[in-house]
Design a protein around this motif. Sequence first.
Motif, PDB file in Angstrom:
ATOM      1  N   VAL A  16     -13.133  85.514  40.724  1.00  0.00           N
ATOM      2  CA  VAL A  16     -14.090  84.407  40.822  1.00  0.00           C
ATOM      3  C   VAL A  16     -15.514  84.920  40.979  1.00  0.00           C
ATOM      4  O   VAL A  16     -15.784  85.853  41.725  1.00  0.00           O
ATOM      5  N   THR A  17     -16.411  84.277  40.248  1.00  0.00           N
ATOM      6  CA  THR A  17     -17.850  84.494  40.394  1.00  0.00           C
ATOM      7  C   THR A  17     -18.492  83.157  40.696  1.00  0.00           C
ATOM      8  O   THR A  17     -17.914  82.096  40.428  1.00  0.00           O
ATOM      9  N   GLU A  18     -19.697  83.211  41.250  1.00  0.00           N
ATOM     10  CA  GLU A  18     -20.446  81.986  41.510  1.00  0.00           C
ATOM     11  C   GLU A  18     -21.825  82.131  40.889  1.00  0.00           C
ATOM     12  O   GLU A  18     -22.391  83.222  40.846  1.00  0.00           O
ATOM     13  N   GLU A  19     -22.350  81.022  40.387  1.00  0.00           N
ATOM     14  CA  GLU A  19     -23.654  81.042  39.730  1.00  0.00           C
ATOM     15  C   GLU A  19     -24.263  79.649  39.701  1.00  0.00           C
ATOM     16  O   GLU A  19     -23.612  78.671  40.081  1.00  0.00           O
ATOM     17  N   PHE A  20     -25.493  79.601  39.240  1.00  0.00           N
ATOM     18  CA  PHE A  20     -26.234  78.346  39.111  1.00  0.00           C
ATOM     19  C   PHE A  20     -26.663  78.169  37.653  1.00  0.00           C
ATOM     20  O   PHE A  20     -27.835  78.295  37.327  1.00  0.00           O
ATOM     21  N   PRO A  21     -25.729  77.848  36.745  1.00  0.00           N
ATOM     22  CA  PRO A  21     -26.088  77.771  35.322  1.00  0.00           C
ATOM     23  C   PRO A  21     -26.863  76.512  34.924  1.00  0.00           C
ATOM     24  O   PRO A  21     -27.529  76.508  33.893  1.00  0.00           O
ATOM     25  N   PHE A  22     -26.777  75.458  35.726  1.00  0.00           N
ATOM     26  CA  PHE A  22     -27.404  74.191  35.349  1.00  0.00           C
ATOM     27  C   PHE A  22     -28.763  74.000  36.005  1.00  0.00           C
ATOM     28  O   PHE A  22     -29.717  73.590  35.372  1.00  0.00           O
ATOM     29  N   ASP A  23     -28.823  74.250  37.301  1.00  0.00           N
ATOM     30  CA  ASP A  23     -30.055  74.127  38.070  1.00  0.00           C
ATOM     31  C   ASP A  23     -29.855  74.838  39.403  1.00  0.00           C
ATOM     32  O   ASP A  23     -28.773  75.352  39.670  1.00  0.00           O
ATOM     33  N   GLU A  24     -30.883  74.864  40.240  1.00  0.00           N
ATOM     34  CA  GLU A  24     -30.785  75.604  41.502  1.00  0.00           C
ATOM     35  C   GLU A  24     -30.019  74.857  42.589  1.00  0.00           C
ATOM     36  O   GLU A  24     -29.845  75.378  43.694  1.00  0.00           O
ATOM     37  N   HIS A  25     -29.528  73.663  42.289  1.00  0.00           N
ATOM     38  CA  HIS A  25     -28.826  72.858  43.283  1.00  0.00           C
ATOM     39  C   HIS A  25     -27.334  72.702  43.010  1.00  0.00           C
ATOM     40  O   HIS A  25     -26.612  72.151  43.828  1.00  0.00           O
ATOM     41  N   THR A  26     -26.873  73.159  41.849  1.00  0.00           N
ATOM     42  CA  THR A  26     -25.472  72.980  41.473  1.00  0.00           C
ATOM     43  C   THR A  26     -24.780  74.334  41.401  1.00  0.00           C
ATOM     44  O   THR A  26     -24.990  75.104  40.461  1.00  0.00           O
ATOM     45  N   LEU A  27     -23.953  74.607  42.401  1.00  0.00           N
ATOM     46  CA  LEU A  27     -23.230  75.869  42.484  1.00  0.00           C
ATOM     47  C   LEU A  27     -21.917  75.758  41.704  1.00  0.00           C
ATOM     48  O   LEU A  27     -21.139  74.821  41.921  1.00  0.00           O
ATOM     49  N   VAL A  28     -21.708  76.703  40.791  1.00  0.00           N
ATOM     50  CA  VAL A  28     -20.532  76.689  39.920  1.00  0.00           C
ATOM     51  C   VAL A  28     -19.670  77.919  40.210  1.00  0.00           C
ATOM     52  O   VAL A  28     -20.179  79.031  40.337  1.00  0.00           O
ATOM     53  N   PHE A  29     -18.377  77.684  40.303  1.00  0.00           N
ATOM     54  CA  PHE A  29     -17.403  78.757  40.508  1.00  0.00           C
ATOM     55  C   PHE A  29     -16.608  78.927  39.220  1.00  0.00           C
ATOM     56  O   PHE A  29     -16.107  77.947  38.668  1.00  0.00           O
ATOM     57  N   LYS A  30     -16.504  80.187  38.773  1.00  0.00           N
ATOM     58  CA  LYS A  30     -15.788  80.486  37.537  1.00  0.00           C
ATOM     59  C   LYS A  30     -14.763  81.576  37.797  1.00  0.00           C
ATOM     60  O   LYS A  30     -14.979  82.453  38.632  1.00  0.00           O
ATOM     61  N   VAL A  31     -13.670  81.496  37.052  1.00  0.00           N
ATOM     62  CA  VAL A  31     -12.693  82.581  37.035  1.00  0.00           C
ATOM     63  C   VAL A  31     -12.706  83.135  35.616  1.00  0.00           C
ATOM     64  O   VAL A  31     -12.530  82.383  34.653  1.00  0.00           O
ATOM     65  N   MET A  32     -12.984  84.410  35.505  1.00  0.00           N
ATOM     66  CA  MET A  32     -13.063  85.093  34.210  1.00  0.00           C
ATOM     67  C   MET A  32     -13.996  84.336  33.251  1.00  0.00           C
ATOM     68  O   MET A  32     -13.718  84.179  32.074  1.00  0.00           O
ATOM     69  N   GLY A  33     -15.100  83.829  33.803  1.00  0.00           N
ATOM     70  CA  GLY A  33     -16.113  83.152  32.994  1.00  0.00           C
ATOM     71  C   GLY A  33     -15.854  81.691  32.697  1.00  0.00           C
ATOM     72  O   GLY A  33     -16.652  81.047  32.021  1.00  0.00           O
ATOM     73  N   LYS A  34     -14.751  81.139  33.199  1.00  0.00           N
ATOM     74  CA  LYS A  34     -14.394  79.732  32.941  1.00  0.00           C
ATOM     75  C   LYS A  34     -14.522  78.930  34.233  1.00  0.00           C
ATOM     76  O   LYS A  34     -13.957  79.284  35.263  1.00  0.00           O
ATOM     77  N   MET A  35     -15.222  77.817  34.149  1.00  0.00           N
ATOM     78  CA  MET A  35     -15.511  76.993  35.315  1.00  0.00           C
ATOM     79  C   MET A  35     -14.257  76.291  35.842  1.00  0.00           C
ATOM     80  O   MET A  35     -13.493  75.704  35.078  1.00  0.00           O
ATOM     81  N   PHE A  36     -14.066  76.353  37.176  1.00  0.00           N
ATOM     82  CA  PHE A  36     -12.962  75.615  37.796  1.00  0.00           C
ATOM     83  C   PHE A  36     -13.429  74.738  38.960  1.00  0.00           C
ATOM     84  O   PHE A  36     -12.695  73.865  39.410  1.00  0.00           O
ATOM     85  N   ALA A  37     -14.649  74.945  39.438  1.00  0.00           N
ATOM     86  CA  ALA A  37     -15.168  74.123  40.535  1.00  0.00           C
ATOM     87  C   ALA A  37     -16.688  74.141  40.508  1.00  0.00           C
ATOM     88  O   ALA A  37     -17.302  75.119  40.079  1.00  0.00           O
ATOM     89  N   LEU A  38     -17.272  73.047  40.964  1.00  0.00           N
ATOM     90  CA  LEU A  38     -18.722  73.011  41.123  1.00  0.00           C
ATOM     91  C   LEU A  38     -19.076  72.032  42.220  1.00  0.00           C
ATOM     92  O   LEU A  38     -18.321  71.122  42.542  1.00  0.00           O
ATOM     93  N   MET A  39     -20.237  72.257  42.812  1.00  0.00           N
ATOM     94  CA  MET A  39     -20.705  71.345  43.853  1.00  0.00           C
ATOM     95  C   MET A  39     -22.216  71.267  43.837  1.00  0.00           C
ATOM     96  O   MET A  39     -22.906  72.260  43.615  1.00  0.00           O
ATOM     97  N   ALA A  40     -22.698  70.050  44.071  1.00  0.00           N
ATOM     98  CA  ALA A  40     -24.132  69.809  44.210  1.00  0.00           C
ATOM     99  C   ALA A  40     -24.476  70.058  45.671  1.00  0.00           C
ATOM    100  O   ALA A  40     -24.023  69.332  46.550  1.00  0.00           O
ATOM    101  N   LEU A  41     -25.244  71.089  45.925  1.00  0.00           N
ATOM    102  CA  LEU A  41     -25.488  71.530  47.296  1.00  0.00           C
ATOM    103  C   LEU A  41     -26.266  70.526  48.139  1.00  0.00           C
ATOM    104  O   LEU A  41     -26.128  70.505  49.353  1.00  0.00           O
ATOM    105  N   GLU A  42     -27.083  69.695  47.516  1.00  0.00           N
ATOM    106  CA  GLU A  42     -27.907  68.759  48.277  1.00  0.00           C
ATOM    107  C   GLU A  42     -27.351  67.338  48.298  1.00  0.00           C
ATOM    108  O   GLU A  42     -27.978  66.437  48.843  1.00  0.00           O
ATOM    109  N   ARG A  43     -26.194  67.136  47.701  1.00  0.00           N
ATOM    110  CA  ARG A  43     -25.619  65.784  47.652  1.00  0.00           C
ATOM    111  C   ARG A  43     -25.020  65.419  49.007  1.00  0.00           C
ATOM    112  O   ARG A  43     -24.299  66.189  49.615  1.00  0.00           O
TER     113      ARG A  43
END
Length: 120
Positions: A16-43
């Motif tokens: 698993v890796t984590e990144e912000f591909p959409f904006d600085e507020h949406t944290l995305v978790f990927k396994v082998m480059g494929k998204m499986f979870a995301l969360m809006a940090l300020e929601r």
Amino acid sequence: MNIEEFRTYCITKKGVTEEFPFDEHTLVFKVMGKMFALMALERKPPQANLKCDPEKALTLREEYDGVIIPGYHMSKKHWNTLYLEQLAPAFIKEQIDHSYDLVVNGLTKKLKEELKNLTL
């Protein structure tokens, strides 16, 4: 479960890796480059989107009406949004596991082999 507990559980999973591909507020978790979870940090209240088997997604939405809803800004067929504070941590972990497993099962044979050979 709060955002940090959710994050900690996700990043302990293999590959698993984590990144912000959409904006600085949406944290995305990927396994082998494929998204499986995301969360809006300020929601508020805290929410997370998780991939889900389509039939299971419908069942969960009925059973947890208003607490699990169709994925916000995602494919409504394959993603659910979970209100984290209203669900048991063990249940959320089960849903994270389900999402992760769905994505891993859909990986190419080559990526599955790479994942298998990774060390934590």
